[in-house]
Design an enzyme around this catalytic site. Structure first.
Site, PDB file in Angstrom:
ATOM      1  CD  GLU A   1      26.323  39.411   0.871  1.00 53.89           C
ATOM      2  OE1 GLU A   1      26.149  40.321   0.037  1.00 53.89           O
ATOM      3  OE2 GLU A   1      25.507  38.487   1.039  1.00 53.89           O
TER       4      GLU A   1
ATOM      5  CB  CYS B   1      19.248  39.069  -1.849  1.00 57.05           C
ATOM      6  SG  CYS B   1      18.497  37.708  -2.736  1.00 57.05           S
TER       7      CYS B   1
ATOM      8  CG  HIS C   1      23.722  37.559  -1.784  1.00 54.65           C
ATOM      9  ND1 HIS C   1      23.520  37.453  -0.432  1.00 54.65           N
ATOM     10  CD2 HIS C   1      22.625  37.034  -2.367  1.00 54.65           C
ATOM     11  CE1 HIS C   1      22.355  36.885  -0.199  1.00 54.65           C
ATOM     12  NE2 HIS C   1      21.782  36.619  -1.353  1.00 54.65           N
TER      13      HIS C   1
ATOM     14  CB  ILE D   1      21.501  33.118  -3.622  1.00 56.04           C
ATOM     15  CG1 ILE D   1      23.001  33.087  -3.924  1.00 56.04           C
ATOM     16  CG2 ILE D   1      21.071  31.869  -2.864  1.00 56.04           C
ATOM     17  CD1 ILE D   1      23.875  33.264  -2.696  1.00 56.04           C
ATOM     18  NE  ARG D   2      16.483  30.645  -1.329  1.00 59.11           N
ATOM     19  CZ  ARG D   2      15.799  31.132  -0.317  1.00 59.11           C
ATOM     20  NH1 ARG D   2      14.488  31.182  -0.357  1.00 59.11           N
ATOM     21  NH2 ARG D   2      16.410  31.563   0.760  1.00 59.11           N
TER      22      ARG D   2
ATOM     23  N   GLY E   1      19.083  36.640   2.983  1.00 57.18           N
ATOM     24  CA  GLY E   1      18.699  35.566   3.904  1.00 57.18           C
ATOM     25  C   GLY E   1      17.307  35.137   3.499  1.00 57.18           C
ATOM     26  CD  GLU E   2      13.121  32.693   3.144  1.00 58.77           C
ATOM     27  OE1 GLU E   2      13.987  32.126   2.456  1.00 58.77           O
ATOM     28  OE2 GLU E   2      12.036  33.089   2.675  1.00 58.77           O
ATOM     29  CB  SER E   3      12.197  38.520   2.631  1.00 56.53           C
ATOM     30  OG  SER E   3      11.484  37.581   1.861  1.00 56.53           O
TER      31      SER E   3
ATOM     32  NE  ARG F   1       9.882  35.767  -0.492  1.00 58.34           N
ATOM     33  CZ  ARG F   1       9.465  34.690   0.142  1.00 58.34           C
ATOM     34  NH1 ARG F   1       8.189  34.390   0.204  1.00 58.34           N
ATOM     35  NH2 ARG F   1      10.343  33.912   0.723  1.00 58.34           N
TER      36      ARG F   1
HETATM   37  N1  GLN Z   1      14.250  34.352  -1.861  1.00 59.59           N
HETATM   38  C1  GLN Z   1      14.674  34.847  -0.595  1.00 59.59           C
HETATM   39  C2  GLN Z   1      13.525  35.573   0.087  1.00 59.59           C
HETATM   40  O1  GLN Z   1      12.479  35.668  -0.459  1.00 59.59           O
HETATM   41  C3  GLN Z   1      15.857  35.771  -0.716  1.00 59.59           C
HETATM   42  C4  GLN Z   1      17.102  35.001  -0.985  1.00 59.59           C
HETATM   43  C5  GLN Z   1      18.362  35.681  -0.630  1.00 59.59           C
HETATM   44  O2  GLN Z   1      18.401  36.637   0.153  1.00 59.59           O
HETATM   45  N2  GLN Z   1      19.424  35.175  -1.146  1.00 59.59           N
HETATM   46  O3  GLN Z   1      13.697  36.040   1.180  1.00 59.59           O
END
Ligand code: GLN
Length: 188
Positions: free
Chosen positions: A169, A77, A167, A131-132, A46-48, A103
């Site tokens: 999942e 992630c 990921h 993903i990122r 998600g978004e840390s 990140r």
């Molecule tokens: N780049 C995101 C972060 O810094 C992580 C991306 C992800 O969980 N797919 O939180």
């Protein structure tokens, strides 16, 4: 055995779905008191920055630290970033595993990709979604690298905890969840 999935932000529902598909008892964790019901916890992607803010807001920090000393956590992630030591100065991550994270190392959302990676513990490729995704840099000899992709460690464990920059999942492949479950059962 019950697996908890931290459900403050991110794609926790996909972890629940894959665990349901394989008949693994799981519950969504929204409050620190719920940690006492589970044997292992998944911190989803998600978004840390947001996950860390919400952990603070809902007073998870002490309970989660306690949990990390006794039980098992798998961070995917953003979850891996949360569990590591992040190089972003303003991000107070939890340091549950001796890894330095960078990140968005694998590019922005638009650069998301999937590729087959080789795992050390099974003889079939795993289709990993990046993903990122962060770079995860091992900082200690207690760590075991379970997958390397393009010269980077992408799946790493210590005695209790597991992290991946990708990921698992987002596939129907249960291999990595199954590995985490074996860690909880103390089989590996
Ligand atoms: N780049 C995101 C972060 O810094 C992580 C991306 C992800 O969980 N797919 O939180």
């Amino acid at each position: 055995m019950i697996i908890g999935i931290l459900a403050l932000q991110g794609d926790y529902s996909l972890h629940a779905k894959i665990l349901d598909n394989y008949n693994v008892n799981n519950i969504l964790i929204k409050k620190p008191s719920e940690l006492s019901h589970i044997d292992g916890l998944i911190i989803p992607g998600g978004e840390s920055t947001v996950i860390l803010k919400l952990l603070d807001k809902f007073n998870f920090n002490e309970g989660l630290r306690d949990f990390s000393n006794k039980k098992h956590i798998y961070g995917t992630c953003a979850g891996a970033i949360v569990m590591s030591h992040c190089t972003d100065d303003n991000l107070k991550t939890l340091n549950f595993i001796n890894i330095k994270s960078f990140r968005n190392f694998w590019g922005r959302q638009i650069n998301s990709f999937t590729d087959n990676i080789k795992l050390t513990f099974v003889n079939k490729p795993f289709n990993a979604h990046f993903i990122r995704a962060p770079k995860l840099l091992c900082q200690g000899s207690e760590l075991e690298v379970l997958a390397i992709y393009k010269n980077e460690s992408v799946l790493i464990r210590n005695e209790k905890h597991l992290v991946s920059s990708f990921h698992p999942e987002m596939t129907n492949d249960f291999t990595i969840h199954e590995y985490f479950i074996s860690m909880i059962k103390n089989e590996i």
